[in-house]
Design an enzyme around this catalytic site. Sequence first.
Site, PDB file in Angstrom:
ATOM      1  N   GLU A 261      31.002  37.211  42.787  1.00  0.00           N
ATOM      2  CA  GLU A 261      32.164  36.940  41.936  1.00  0.00           C
ATOM      3  C   GLU A 261      32.559  35.473  42.080  1.00  0.00           C
ATOM      4  O   GLU A 261      32.035  34.759  42.948  1.00  0.00           O
ATOM      5  CB  GLU A 261      33.333  37.869  42.305  1.00  0.00           C
ATOM      6  CG  GLU A 261      33.066  39.300  41.874  1.00  0.00           C
ATOM      7  CD  GLU A 261      34.230  40.252  42.104  1.00  0.00           C
ATOM      8  OE1 GLU A 261      35.277  39.823  42.587  1.00  0.00           O
ATOM      9  OE2 GLU A 261      34.052  41.438  41.798  1.00  0.00           O
TER      10      GLU A 261
ATOM     11  N   ARG B 163      39.548  31.459  39.234  1.00  0.00           N
ATOM     12  CA  ARG B 163      40.169  32.149  38.096  1.00  0.00           C
ATOM     13  C   ARG B 163      41.191  31.301  37.353  1.00  0.00           C
ATOM     14  O   ARG B 163      41.299  31.386  36.131  1.00  0.00           O
ATOM     15  CB  ARG B 163      40.875  33.399  38.595  1.00  0.00           C
ATOM     16  CG  ARG B 163      39.909  34.465  38.941  1.00  0.00           C
ATOM     17  CD  ARG B 163      40.589  35.694  39.431  1.00  0.00           C
ATOM     18  NE  ARG B 163      39.537  36.636  39.739  1.00  0.00           N
ATOM     19  CZ  ARG B 163      39.710  37.780  40.349  1.00  0.00           C
ATOM     20  NH1 ARG B 163      40.923  38.145  40.724  1.00  0.00           N
ATOM     21  NH2 ARG B 163      38.703  38.570  40.586  1.00  0.00           N
TER      22      ARG B 163
ATOM     23  N   HIS C 181      47.509  39.123  36.630  1.00  0.00           N
ATOM     24  CA  HIS C 181      46.646  40.009  37.423  1.00  0.00           C
ATOM     25  C   HIS C 181      47.203  40.251  38.822  1.00  0.00           C
ATOM     26  O   HIS C 181      47.148  41.369  39.325  1.00  0.00           O
ATOM     27  CB  HIS C 181      45.270  39.351  37.498  1.00  0.00           C
ATOM     28  CG  HIS C 181      44.224  40.168  38.168  1.00  0.00           C
ATOM     29  ND1 HIS C 181      43.894  41.438  37.750  1.00  0.00           N
ATOM     30  CD2 HIS C 181      43.417  39.900  39.221  1.00  0.00           C
ATOM     31  CE1 HIS C 181      42.929  41.913  38.526  1.00  0.00           C
ATOM     32  NE2 HIS C 181      42.634  41.013  39.433  1.00  0.00           N
TER      33      HIS C 181
ATOM     34  N   HIS D 298      44.060  36.672  35.323  1.00  0.00           N
ATOM     35  CA  HIS D 298      42.628  36.981  35.293  1.00  0.00           C
ATOM     36  C   HIS D 298      42.080  36.480  33.962  1.00  0.00           C
ATOM     37  O   HIS D 298      42.693  36.709  32.916  1.00  0.00           O
ATOM     38  CB  HIS D 298      42.420  38.490  35.423  1.00  0.00           C
ATOM     39  CG  HIS D 298      41.016  38.875  35.775  1.00  0.00           C
ATOM     40  ND1 HIS D 298      39.989  38.789  34.873  1.00  0.00           N
ATOM     41  CD2 HIS D 298      40.470  39.323  36.933  1.00  0.00           C
ATOM     42  CE1 HIS D 298      38.869  39.184  35.472  1.00  0.00           C
ATOM     43  NE2 HIS D 298      39.133  39.512  36.721  1.00  0.00           N
TER      44      HIS D 298
ATOM     45  N   ARG E 188      44.450  33.856  44.820  1.00  0.00           N
ATOM     46  CA  ARG E 188      43.614  34.774  45.594  1.00  0.00           C
ATOM     47  C   ARG E 188      42.137  34.683  45.205  1.00  0.00           C
ATOM     48  O   ARG E 188      41.793  34.628  44.023  1.00  0.00           O
ATOM     49  CB  ARG E 188      44.100  36.219  45.381  1.00  0.00           C
ATOM     50  CG  ARG E 188      43.235  37.243  46.067  1.00  0.00           C
ATOM     51  CD  ARG E 188      43.819  38.618  45.993  1.00  0.00           C
ATOM     52  NE  ARG E 188      43.925  39.160  44.666  1.00  0.00           N
ATOM     53  CZ  ARG E 188      42.913  39.649  43.965  1.00  0.00           C
ATOM     54  NH1 ARG E 188      41.680  39.631  44.463  1.00  0.00           N
ATOM     55  NH2 ARG E 188      43.123  40.150  42.769  1.00  0.00           N
TER      56      ARG E 188
HETATM   57  C1  SIN Z   1      37.776  41.929  39.063  1.00  0.00           C
HETATM   58  O1  SIN Z   1      37.005  42.878  39.157  1.00  0.00           O
HETATM   59  O2  SIN Z   1      37.517  40.921  38.422  1.00  0.00           O
HETATM   60  C2  SIN Z   1      39.085  42.031  39.761  1.00  0.00           C
HETATM   61  C3  SIN Z   1      38.904  42.150  41.204  1.00  0.00           C
HETATM   62  C4  SIN Z   1      39.870  41.279  41.917  1.00  0.00           C
HETATM   63  O3  SIN Z   1      40.886  40.906  41.360  1.00  0.00           O
HETATM   64  O4  SIN Z   1      39.616  40.911  43.061  1.00  0.00           O
END
Ligand code: SIN
Length: 525
Positions: free
Chosen positions: A114, A269, A326, A223, A361
């Site tokens: 991620e 993000r 988010h 997000h 975060r």
């Molecule tokens: C996501 O799956 O993008 C959200 C997970 C997160 O906010 O850590």
Amino acid sequence: MADKTVDVIVIGSGIAGLMTAHLLADHLNVMIITKSNAETSNSSWAQGGMAAAISPQDNWQKHLMDTIEAGQDHHNYSNVEILVKRAPEMVKKLLELGVPFDRSSDGSLLLGMEGAHQERRIVHVNGDKTGEAFTKALLKAVKERVTIADHTQVYELILNNERVVGVKTNKEIIFAKTIVLATGGLGQLYKHTSNVKEATGDGFALAYRAGAVLRDMEFIQFHPTLLAATGTDTFELISEAVRGEGAKLIDDNGKRLMEKNPLKELAPRDVVSREIHRALSVGKKIYLDCREIRNFAKRFPGLSDRCEAFEINPKYALLPVAPGAHFISGGVQTDSVGRTTVEGLFAVGEVACTGVHGANRLASNSLLEGMVFAEQLVKHILSQSFTLHTSNQLLLTVKRKDSTFVDLPSKSEIQEQMTDLVGIERDKQGLEQMKQWLQPFLFTASQVFDSDNSDILERKNMVLIASFITEAALLRTESRGGHYRTDYPERDDNKWMGRYLLSSKKDGLTNVLEINNSKVASTSL
Ligand code: SIN
């Protein structure tokens, strides 16, 4: 009638609350209070997974560096160390609880990628159904061992000599030796959010009214990718893991949005959200192109189902996206064992500010925080002896509204204003406008009455919290992580490094300078 008492009340049934209840249940009499049903929480909707440095090339130091980098050096560093070091152990605990993590053909845990992670380290379940699986396993573990009061809304924390001793709900008064807030976040303050409809920020408001200190409220994470399908106002999350598997963000001309950023779609993000927000503001459309992801339906079954409902086939069609609220990186200030600044009151999970997220975060650190700090908190509670105070020692009054109170704005009015004036991009003019707009409602929002219905209570909470976010955002004259000021677009370490904004009923908004996380100065503003 005898007072109703338990040892510990946990308010909220996300991962943090369930884990707290699970670890306490063999030792103490625990009650979970939740305002809808125990299955509904932001945690249960979490798609991406949980970050843990478990691959051979990874280690906790790398996880720590990524956490600090994403959160722009605004952390409580010792708490970050606790977080990342305990992560592998949390995976083991979840395995013991029967969580069926996704595995590769050789049996090893599959690790997703991620944004802003330098290694693959996201464990996940059934593709994008991780939160649901964690919640299910923990609910199963607590079911026979704790009392769950569902459809129960906490109106107020009861205080005795500045100590929290119980809760007043829409149904009854319950006393406890310890109260744990695990109420999650506040995404519903904004028009578009990945959060469940219950996320109206109740825990922050409860804590504030009881005298607790809130910290870092200006840092809201948006997000980048909610599915902005036509025909709905409810945009649902498209996990960052989808970009981790190679999905690209493109505009209506097919041009790659993040082309110039070295991290491309996996930039932090806040950076990606701003790019999308700017493109949408000038009338462009932004899409997620997933056409090159192999086995899409198997890897992301939840998203596949949602796309099907909107008659979008990700194999051939582009997914329209928009950013949405988010997560809040700030919250009720806690120490490493979950203690708030009010005796008897603990906080854990998103509602708490342990300082592990800094100003923004890192992806998949939230389920982890809920698990790790629940464990910290439980160890502390079990090492102490707390006393029960009941109504014999207290004079409880029924409070009724009088005519000095004004009508509050509707939820959608609050959401519109917050999105326009305290959203992804902020400036002095907009923040001052928001402050003025909120002003007439603050007195009413600061008090709760037995006659308030659930909608009024939530609107009061939303107004109150909107004011903390607005005031802190106005004061922080720099951009850092989830707080972006177009009139101060740079991070300003000279003025703001190590400075944290606190709000409390007693002192209003204050400004604290901490060096290496020990407080060296505190000023009223
Ligand atoms: C996501 O799956 O993008 C959200 C997970 C997160 O906010 O850590």
